[in-house]
Design an enzyme around this catalytic site. Structure first.
Site, PDB file in Angstrom:
ATOM      1  N   GLU A   9       0.864  -1.054   0.058  1.00  0.00           N
ATOM      2  CA  GLU A   9      -0.147  -0.016   0.129  1.00  0.00           C
ATOM      3  C   GLU A   9       0.928   1.224   0.023  1.00  0.00           C
ATOM      4  O   GLU A   9       0.466   2.481  -0.550  1.00  0.00           O
ATOM      5  CB  GLU A   9      -1.013  -0.150   1.291  1.00  0.00           C
ATOM      6  CG  GLU A   9      -1.778   1.082   1.088  1.00  0.00           C
ATOM      7  CD  GLU A   9      -3.169   0.938   2.106  1.00  0.00           C
ATOM      8  OE1 GLU A   9      -3.647   1.740   2.410  1.00  0.00           O
ATOM      9  OE2 GLU A   9      -3.642  -0.429   2.233  1.00  0.00           O
ATOM     10  N   ASP A 105      -2.816  -2.907   3.154  1.00  0.00           N
ATOM     11  CA  ASP A 105      -3.308  -3.199   4.531  1.00  0.00           C
ATOM     12  C   ASP A 105      -4.193  -4.385   4.508  1.00  0.00           C
ATOM     13  O   ASP A 105      -5.253  -4.395   3.663  1.00  0.00           O
ATOM     14  CB  ASP A 105      -3.865  -1.845   5.300  1.00  0.00           C
ATOM     15  CG  ASP A 105      -2.786  -1.034   5.245  1.00  0.00           C
ATOM     16  OD1 ASP A 105      -1.349  -1.529   5.371  1.00  0.00           O
ATOM     17  OD2 ASP A 105      -3.029   0.018   6.029  1.00  0.00           O
ATOM     18  N   TYR A 310      -1.327  -4.454  13.761  1.00  0.00           N
ATOM     19  CA  TYR A 310      -2.487  -3.760  13.060  1.00  0.00           C
ATOM     20  C   TYR A 310      -3.211  -2.846  13.883  1.00  0.00           C
ATOM     21  O   TYR A 310      -4.288  -3.425  14.644  1.00  0.00           O
ATOM     22  CB  TYR A 310      -3.209  -4.917  12.126  1.00  0.00           C
ATOM     23  CG  TYR A 310      -4.107  -4.195  11.066  1.00  0.00           C
ATOM     24  CD1 TYR A 310      -3.301  -3.744   9.985  1.00  0.00           C
ATOM     25  CD2 TYR A 310      -5.384  -4.007  11.090  1.00  0.00           C
ATOM     26  CE1 TYR A 310      -4.240  -2.910   8.873  1.00  0.00           C
ATOM     27  CE2 TYR A 310      -6.109  -3.418  10.347  1.00  0.00           C
ATOM     28  CZ  TYR A 310      -5.369  -2.753   8.977  1.00  0.00           C
ATOM     29  OH  TYR A 310      -6.336  -2.125   8.253  1.00  0.00           O
TER      30      TYR A 310
END
Length: 737
Positions: A9, A105, A310
């Site tokens: 990303e 992600d 995350y």
């Protein structure tokens, strides 16, 4: 030889993946290795087309041209990132590329970033998915050993695309309708509008609130205090002072008797682990960080330092298979101030309960916890350290035993009236010791700790140190007095409490069946988007910060009165999020959802066009726009005060004053900067004024910490007016509505 193209990303993540996959040859926007080529997006490279791409008449904003309902939504390459898209597209078309690994992600928006690139480039070959919850070398290596088929995430992609198309249809159409109808920079959307409505409704409650007087009675004796309580109701308030005074007269000169002593052994379980919203709340409470700032710091800790898992998660639990990793995570954080807290936990067998480990309560990602990566605290910035400290301490607290104490309640009778007092003796500090940081885990209460309940601090009978008392013993009453109080209005939202309301909007939903069906799981927006929504409401001048409090502007309050009723209710977005969740699980159809949105969009535009309400600018200044001659509007921006043109097509804006971090040499408070060019001047509320040139010279002469280049950097930062978005610009940003 066939190769695999990996699409990350961001460049920073792409470089890390390239290093692990042995892609050492630097290419144009990529890294090349024997088996892999690693490239990246820059956030979104592809987005939904602007309205004018479908029809030339949409180049101008006219109410009669609405609603805009393209038969098929088109994708276009974003101009700002067109160069990187071209690089990725050319790599996809190389004959030696046999498959793609999506390494964006691991979430709904990350899926959309990659899928739109592949769709626009016409990719038809194999897709695999890297799905990981941390960016450590081990996590990436393990993830590539266990790549998942891309088709497993087709439903997640359908959900993400549905969300984007729905926001385009509703957001752009209603924004254009409002703007054209009232010739003002107005925007609306399915999440931002009900969020603003919460703030506006709270402000109405505060303004309509009429305080009422009430009184309480307290008796003091032998070093502790007792509070009067009604025998029947248990209430401790008097609504008239005469009634309270009559009771005081009855109690004057009387002694008391201890009629009951109740001791209870109690325990308080550790708090739940962090999800993003709870972390943003605590960071706002303790450090006054905005939700946006916390998200940004978390991303640094996740991507660059690789110290946390995350961040954009809505779960507060971990799965069974993660339990064996807990000792290594504890060893990685057992440094500096955390060493003495982690070691006792490591010495015992770690057996977390369902309060931390629950497979059923983990969806895409588990709770935010530290990784196994060794931490060098010296490499973290001051703000990164604060967020990391919150996460580590919460992790340690979750793995600690309960807080145990003995609650003592003393009941006394004074001339037939009931009085009570409470005391607490700590038996074992347990998890609260993590937030105390010293001692042996026994003794007095720990310092204030994070609390999941936003109502913490409400009026309650305080705990106090009680002497050794016996049932039946007499007590001498030193004094009996009344205390006057006033009822208080509901508190204004802070970012912490607004995040809570966005996460759990159920109480604002009138439909009982929908409220029950949501079960507290569907909120306004997602953990990943709530910070941006709040920031957009500030930058659009719909609400403003006053200290920690959030106050709606006149513009925001008027907007809520102008938008259709259904759009400002959390009910709409709750229904949408419920359907989007069902689409992501393959239990609902995307086309049916979008068709429903199209019908709803038509209804909203009709509602706006058919009203006879008016919009009034009540923040007009006396200064005229130098470009169109209309009076400028005085608004409070993120960095200070601005003058902006009321004409949406003009767009002129001018800085009046800017907030700075420069401290006044007299009172040490932060100063503002006013003026332009050589006339730029620092001003303080104490009356101190100093020209920028004098400020710079004074600090150079003193050889202080603010060197010349730092002043320059400071000025550049404070002159960055491009960081402030207008409602019109936001509307054209499409997916940010």
């Amino acid at each position: 030889m066939k190769k695999t193209l990996v699409i990350a990303e961001k460049p920073s993540v792409g470089r890390e993946i390239a290093r692990i996959l042995q892609c050492h040859q630097k290419g144009n926007g990529c890294f090349i290795g024997p088996n892999y080529i690693t490239t990246w997006a820059l956030g979104h490279l592809v987005t939904l087309a602007d309205p004018e791409a479908y029809d030339d008449r949409y180049k101008t904003w006219n109410l009669t041209d609405l609603p805009m309902l393209p038969p098929h939504m088109e994708l276009v390459v974003m101009k700002e990132t067109a160069k990187q898209y071209s690089i990725v597209k050319n790599l996809l078309r190389q004959p030696d590329i046999a498959e793609v690994v999506i390494a964006t992600d691991a979430g709904r928006e990350g899926e959309l970033v990659a899928r739109w690139i592949l769709k626009k480039a016409g990719w038809r070959k194999t897709i695999k998915r890297l799905w990981i919850s941390s960016q450590t070398d081990r996590a990436i290596q393990e993830g590539f050993r266990n790549l998942k088929p891309g088709k497993d995430f087709d439903h997640l992609y359908a959900s993400a695309e549905s969300r984007a198309e729905a926001d385009w249809l509703v957001g752009l159409n209603v924004t254009r309708a409002l703007t054209c109808k009232y010739n003002a920079q107005l925007s609306a959307g399915r999440v931002q509008t009900p969020t603003l409505a919460l703030v506006v409704e709270r402000e109405k409650e505060i303004k309509q609130f009429i305080p009422k007087d009430y009184w309480t009675i307290h008796a003091t004796t032998q070093g502790f205090a007792l509070t009067w309580k009604d025998k029947r109701s248990g209430q401790n308030r008097f609504v008239t002072k005469a009634t309270a005074d009559a009771l005081i007269a009855k109690l004057a000169g009387q002694s008391g008797e201890i009629i009951d002593i109740k001791k209870e052994a109690k325990s308080e379980l550790p708090p739940l682990a962090y999800d993003l919203t709870e972390l943003q709340r605590d960071a706002n409470r303790q450090y006054d960080f905005s939700a946006k700032k916390t998200s940004s710091l978390m991303q640094q800790l996740y991507e660059n330092h690789k110290l946390v898992t995350y961040p954009r998660t809505d779960s507060r639990y971990i799965t069974d298979d993660m339990v064996p990793t807990l000792p290594e995570r504890l060893r990685s954080i057992a440094v500096g101030p955390y060493a003495d807290l982690a070691r006792p936990i490591l010495k015992t067998k770690i057996t977390p309960t369902k309060r931390f480990v629950d497979n059923a309560k983990v969806t895409d990602h588990h709770a935010i916890i530290p990784t196994e990566e060794y931490v060098n605290l010296g490499k973290l910035s001051s703000d990164e350290r604060k967020i990391y400290d919150l996460i580590v301490k919460r992790f340690l607290a979750v793995l600690s035993p309960p807080f145990e104490f003995e609650q003592t309640t003393v009941t006394a009778s004074i001339n037939g009236e009931l009085f009570t007092a409470k005391g607490k003796i700590v038996k074992r500090k347990g998890w609260r010791y993590v937030y105390d940081g010293h001692g042996d885990g026994h003794g007095t209460m720990a310092d204030p700790v994070p609390c999941d309940n936003d109502q913490a601090g409400a009026e309650a009978e305080p705990d106090q140190t009680l002497p050794n008392l016996q049932k039946g013993s007499k007590i001498n009453i030193a004094a009996v007095k009344t205390q006057a109080h006033k009822t208080k209005p509901p508190a204004r939202y802070t970012e912490a409490t607004l995040l809570s309301a966005m996460e759990h909007p159920g109480k604002f939903i009138e439909d009982q069946k929908l409220r029950e069906a949501m079960g507290g799981q569907i909120g306004l927006g997602t953990p990943a988007t709530r910070a941006d929504i709040i920031e957009k409401l500030f930058s659009s001048f719909y609400m403003e910060r006053k200290g920690k409090e959030i106050v709606p502007t006149s513009k925001g309050m008027q907007l809520i009165n102008l938008v259709p009723a259904e759009l400002k209710s959390p009910e709409l977005t709750a229904k949408w999020e419920q359907q989007l969740t069902e689409i992501s699980k393959g239990r609902a159809n995307k086309d049916q959802f979008i068709n429903e949105i199209r019908r709803y969009t038509t209804q909203l535009v009709t509602d706006v066009a058919g009203t006879n309400q008016t919009f009034r600018h009540d923040n007009l200044s006396r200064e005229k726009c130098p470009e169109c001659g209309k009076f400028l509007l005085q608004v409070q921006g993120k960095r200070g005060e601005l003058l902006v043109c009321q004409d949406r097509e003009c767009g002129y804006r001018k800085s009046v004053s800017m907030s700075t971090n420069a401290r006044c040499p007299q009172c040490k408070k932060k100063m503002k900067m006013i003026g332009e060019g050589e006339g730029k001047t620092f001003t303080c509320i104490c009356g101190y004024r100093e020209k920028l040139s004098a400020f710079t010279k004074r600090n150079e002469d003193k050889k202080s910490s603010m060197k010349k280049r730092e002043v320059s950097k400071f000025l550049q930062k404070n002159n960055d007016e491009g960081a402030i978005n207008t409602a019109l610009a936001d509307a054209l940003a499409k997916l940010k509505i």
